[in-house]
Design an enzyme around this catalytic site. Sequence first.
Site, PDB file in Angstrom:
ATOM      1  N   CYS A   1       1.313  -1.161  -0.417  1.00  0.00           N
ATOM      2  CA  CYS A   1      -0.027   0.165   0.057  1.00  0.00           C
ATOM      3  C   CYS A   1       1.088   1.147   0.073  1.00  0.00           C
ATOM      4  O   CYS A   1       1.872   1.690   0.829  1.00  0.00           O
ATOM      5  CB  CYS A   1      -0.804   0.054   1.023  1.00  0.00           C
ATOM      6  SG  CYS A   1      -1.967   1.380   1.596  1.00  0.00           S
TER       7      CYS A   1
ATOM      8  N   CYS B   1       0.243   4.034   3.040  1.00  0.00           N
ATOM      9  CA  CYS B   1       0.764   3.205   3.646  1.00  0.00           C
ATOM     10  C   CYS B   1       1.970   3.649   3.778  1.00  0.00           C
ATOM     11  O   CYS B   1       2.605   4.055   5.357  1.00  0.00           O
ATOM     12  CB  CYS B   1      -0.137   2.151   4.243  1.00  0.00           C
ATOM     13  SG  CYS B   1      -1.273   1.176   3.855  1.00  0.00           S
TER      14      CYS B   1
END
Length: 104
Positions: free
Chosen positions: A31, A34
């Site tokens: 991600c 993230c």
Amino acid sequence: MEVVTITNENFEQEVLACEVPVILDFWADWCMPCKMQSPILDAFAGEMGDSIKVGKVNVDEEAALALKYQIMSIPTLILMNKGEFIKRVSGVQQADELKKFVSI
């Protein structure tokens, strides 16, 4: 305070039994947002010292925790205080937003 890896095994000790508020960062290796959130949270944890704990929950490795907290998108941050769910927010949060997020 140091950022802690949260697992199903240490969740009760690190989160539910914690005397200070805990930010749970639900994330994954793949991600990109993230990866953008991580250094912001690390700096925030350092700035806040012992007044808050930051825990990282890898959704791929800890699917049961992600399911328990109904994580539908990542990054998602959840604020817990003395074992109680307080609130959540999704998407990358900047430092000023994190300060607002942890104000209970």
